[in-house]
Structure formats: structure tokens, C-alpha cells
Design an enzyme around this catalytic site. Sequence first.
Site, PDB file in Angstrom:
ATOM      1  CG  HIS A 178      42.435  31.708  37.719  1.00 21.25           C
ATOM      2  ND1 HIS A 178      42.391  31.362  36.227  1.00 21.25           N
ATOM      3  CD2 HIS A 178      41.177  30.995  37.899  1.00 21.25           C
ATOM      4  CE1 HIS A 178      41.226  31.108  35.933  1.00 21.25           C
ATOM      5  NE2 HIS A 178      40.420  30.563  36.924  1.00 21.25           N
TER       6      HIS A 178
HETATM    7  C1  UD1 Z   1      36.504  31.415  40.180  1.00 22.17           C
HETATM    8  C2  UD1 Z   1      35.636  30.016  39.376  1.00 22.17           C
HETATM    9  C3  UD1 Z   1      36.459  29.866  38.179  1.00 22.17           C
HETATM   10  C4  UD1 Z   1      36.838  30.937  37.416  1.00 22.17           C
HETATM   11  C5  UD1 Z   1      37.370  32.129  38.249  1.00 22.17           C
HETATM   12  C6  UD1 Z   1      37.590  33.261  37.331  1.00 22.17           C
HETATM   13  C7  UD1 Z   1      34.769  28.477  40.894  1.00 22.17           C
HETATM   14  C8  UD1 Z   1      34.994  27.230  41.513  1.00 22.17           C
HETATM   15  N1  UD1 Z   1      35.821  28.982  40.372  1.00 22.17           N
HETATM   16  O1  UD1 Z   1      37.653  30.908  40.858  1.00 22.17           O
HETATM   17  O2  UD1 Z   1      35.753  28.900  37.469  1.00 22.17           O
HETATM   18  O3  UD1 Z   1      37.797  30.576  36.293  1.00 22.17           O
HETATM   19  O4  UD1 Z   1      36.553  32.294  39.254  1.00 22.17           O
HETATM   20  O5  UD1 Z   1      38.221  34.330  38.042  1.00 22.17           O
HETATM   21  O6  UD1 Z   1      33.642  29.215  40.937  1.00 22.17           O
HETATM   22  N2  UD1 Z   1      38.708  37.118  45.578  1.00 22.17           N
HETATM   23  C9  UD1 Z   1      38.954  38.488  45.417  1.00 22.17           C
HETATM   24  N3  UD1 Z   1      38.195  39.229  44.784  1.00 22.17           N
HETATM   25  C10 UD1 Z   1      37.124  38.920  44.019  1.00 22.17           C
HETATM   26  C11 UD1 Z   1      37.081  37.525  43.814  1.00 22.17           C
HETATM   27  C12 UD1 Z   1      37.701  36.660  44.709  1.00 22.17           C
HETATM   28  O7  UD1 Z   1      39.942  38.916  46.220  1.00 22.17           O
HETATM   29  O8  UD1 Z   1      36.403  39.810  43.277  1.00 22.17           O
HETATM   30  C13 UD1 Z   1      39.516  35.997  46.124  1.00 22.17           C
HETATM   31  C14 UD1 Z   1      38.672  35.242  47.141  1.00 22.17           C
HETATM   32  O9  UD1 Z   1      38.547  36.107  48.257  1.00 22.17           O
HETATM   33  C15 UD1 Z   1      39.259  34.230  47.044  1.00 22.17           C
HETATM   34  C16 UD1 Z   1      40.070  33.883  45.699  1.00 22.17           C
HETATM   35  O10 UD1 Z   1      40.156  35.203  45.231  1.00 22.17           O
HETATM   36  O11 UD1 Z   1      40.565  34.366  47.988  1.00 22.17           O
HETATM   37  C17 UD1 Z   1      39.715  33.049  44.942  1.00 22.17           C
HETATM   38  O12 UD1 Z   1      38.066  33.594  44.581  1.00 22.17           O
HETATM   39  P1  UD1 Z   1      37.108  32.292  44.271  1.00 22.17           P
HETATM   40  O13 UD1 Z   1      35.711  32.901  43.885  1.00 22.17           O
HETATM   41  O14 UD1 Z   1      36.984  31.448  45.435  1.00 22.17           O
HETATM   42  O15 UD1 Z   1      37.805  31.227  42.973  1.00 22.17           O
HETATM   43  P2  UD1 Z   1      38.474  31.557  41.846  1.00 22.17           P
HETATM   44  O16 UD1 Z   1      39.704  30.878  42.127  1.00 22.17           O
HETATM   45  O17 UD1 Z   1      38.321  33.254  41.285  1.00 22.17           O
END
Ligand code: UD1
Length: 366
Positions: free
Chosen positions: A211
Site C-alpha cells: 500500500h
Molecule cells: C496510512 C498510514 C500508513 C499505514 C497505513 C495502514 C500515514 C501517512 N500513513 O496510510 O503509515 O501503514 O495507513 O493502512 O498516516 N481510505 C479508505 N478507507 C479507510 C481509510 C483510507 O477508503 O478507512 C482511503 C483514503 O480515502 C485514501 C487512501 O485510502 O484515499 C489512503 O488512506 P490514508 O489514510 O491517507 O493513508 P494510507 O495509505 O492508508
Amino acid sequence: MTVLIDLIAGARPNFMKIASIIRSMESRKAQGGALRYRLVHTGQHYDARMSGDFFEQLGIPEPDINLAASSGTQAEQTAAIMTGYEALLLKQRSQLCLVVGDVTSTMACAIVAQKLHVPVAHVEGGIRSGDWSMPEEINRMVTDAITNWFFTTSEVANANLRRSGVAEDRIFFVGNTMIDTLLANLGRLRPPPFSDEMGLQPGGYFVITLHRPANVDASGPFAQMLEAIVAGTRGLPVIFPVHPRTAKTLQTLPGFPPSLHLVDPQPYLEFNWLVKHAKAVITDSGGITEEATVMGVPCLTLRDTTERPETIALGTNELIGTDPARLKPALDRLFAGQWKQGSIPEKWDGKTGERIVSALERLLPT
Ligand code: UD1
């Protein structure tokens, strides 16, 4: 007199770390201890599969506060968490802000607390990858620059902190709360419903998780890496629980070979069951390299750096990098039975939460 501590949890890898601290705090409270907590969920992860399932399986109580920050750019998320948490602290101060790990929520809440003169404790402080292109590394550096008390997982983390000028009496080498939770749940791990259907055999399949933006945001290199994984795993089933960020890129790819099984993000007990019985795990996560080390499962990390060098020096993990060509020779060694055995790092013994709570009782007099 009681002492109120904010426990901050925002994203999936925070929940297993906070679970152990909550258990230890509850147990000290039952014995007459003075520490109380307010559980603050920032809302960074909001899907049931990224958040709610973990609360339920790990027995974490409902958050007292949900800041509902949810998605957005790094800056938007940081700003939403900071605004929400500041309003909370202005309404009711706590005596300590305890943050875990390295996600956006960790950094955002640490900044708000310290500016309002609420001391900050950082669980998993001091680790460094040196890779400034990862948001997590920035979060670690900023958080540690304004942390009062560091609860660390390794001597390497202690040394990093000392080198940056942190005094010895602010560093507490306690071990790993994520491993507390793993050890407490080893007997409860259970197969996901699809394991029978697929006929998964112990040691007869792989688990992958990817991811990191560097691996999954560009579809071309991501597709090449998936091809290398499928080729190198020799037709064995490859179970791929897909993170929401990864799903966005996968939608743009034309199709997948039959041995690659895309599944939803798995709840904690099912995911770790899959890892425990896998031939190996291929990942770009940091936490999974620690869990694989403790379960003695070979782990191939598709990154060029790690902030957790003990998983390589002592554990079952190896850095493969992001060049797909480097995967096959590593998998050939695995199939030849030549993977290292590994041992368990110091103080990863299931008692870290208790050590943290004892230290907090000394640091925060009533
Ligand atoms: C985050 C953490 C990372 C961790 C990862 C585990 C930071 C900088 N990164 O990265 O360290 O390893 O989580 O999962 O904090 N999204 C959903 N549903 C959710 C959560 C996220 O659809 O419940 C989508 C968001 O809208 C976004 C993408 O997934 O488009 C990324 O989510 P985000 O929380 O920004 O960072 P991660 O890549 O998940």
C-alpha cells in the site's frame, strides 16, 4: 486524584498498539491505580474493515471522541485532525497526550498537545528509515522533535534518540505493544471463510500486502511487481488483502492470473492466521515485518529501507527493494529451504503495555 491521558488512535496500525496499553491501564485501574484515559479516534481510517473490525476483535472500547477527519491530502488530513483535537483540548485539557506509531494522526495530535503545553509520550519513538520520501518518516521526525517521553521498541531506536540529543531519562526501552497484542491473541487466530474454499494448506500459499505510494500509485511498475510475484511463487495461491489506496490502482489494471486472489482488507484475527500459516509474506508494511518475525514466518520486504532493522538482523525479514528482478532469486532461496530462522528481539515479550503504564505512573504523579 486521577490523571487523564489522551490515547490517540487514527489508522489501522495504531489499533493493535493502543489495545495493549488500554488493557494494562484497565488492569491497573482495577487495582486502584490513578490513571484514566480518554480514547480519541481521529477518523483517519473510517471503513469498518480498516477500523471498526479491529476495535471489535481486540476488545477496544468505543472511542470517547471521534474527530471524523477521514480522507484528504496529507495536509488536509493533518489540518482536520489538528483543528478537531485542539478544540477538544481547549474544552477539556488532559495531562498527557499519548501517541503511537508514525501515521498522520500521531504527528498532528503531538503538535497540538505540545503547543497547548500538554506533554507528549510517543510509543514506538526513535525509529528511523532515513527515507524522507515516505510521509511516515516525516511524521516520526516531527513527533520525536516535540516528544517528552519516548517508549521504544529497540536499542537502535534508543541510539537514534541519544544521537539527536535526547537525555537518557526521557527514553524508556519497553518493547513492542503490537507484539503484546499478537501474543495475547495467538490462541484466537482463525481462518477467513475463504480458506476452505481455496483449500489453503499450511506452508502452501503466500500472503502479500502492498500500500505504500511508491509501490502502488503508478500502475505500470505495480503491474510489473505483481507479475514478478506471481512468477516467483510458482503457482501457489497468493492471497492479497487489498488496502483501499491499492484498490484504486488495481481498478486500472486489465486482469490478473488465477493464482492471485484479491480479497478485502482482513480483520486482525483472520489476517494474522493467514500470515502464521503462510509459506512467506511479501509486504511493504513495517508492522507486518515485526509480526512475521515473532511468528517465525519468512518475510520479503519490497522497500529499499526499513525503520525496523532488528527484523532483519534478528528476525525473518529481508529487504528485497522495489526492483521486481530482485524477487525471483530471493523466492528461489525460500523454495530451496534456505531462508534464515530468526529470533525474537529483546523485550518483545507481551509485557510492554505493563511497562509503559508503570513508567507513566511514576512520571505523572497524582
Ligand atoms: C496510512 C498510514 C500508513 C499505514 C497505513 C495502514 C500515514 C501517512 N500513513 O496510510 O503509515 O501503514 O495507513 O493502512 O498516516 N481510505 C479508505 N478507507 C479507510 C481509510 C483510507 O477508503 O478507512 C482511503 C483514503 O480515502 C485514501 C487512501 O485510502 O484515499 C489512503 O488512506 P490514508 O489514510 O491517507 O493513508 P494510507 O495509505 O492508508
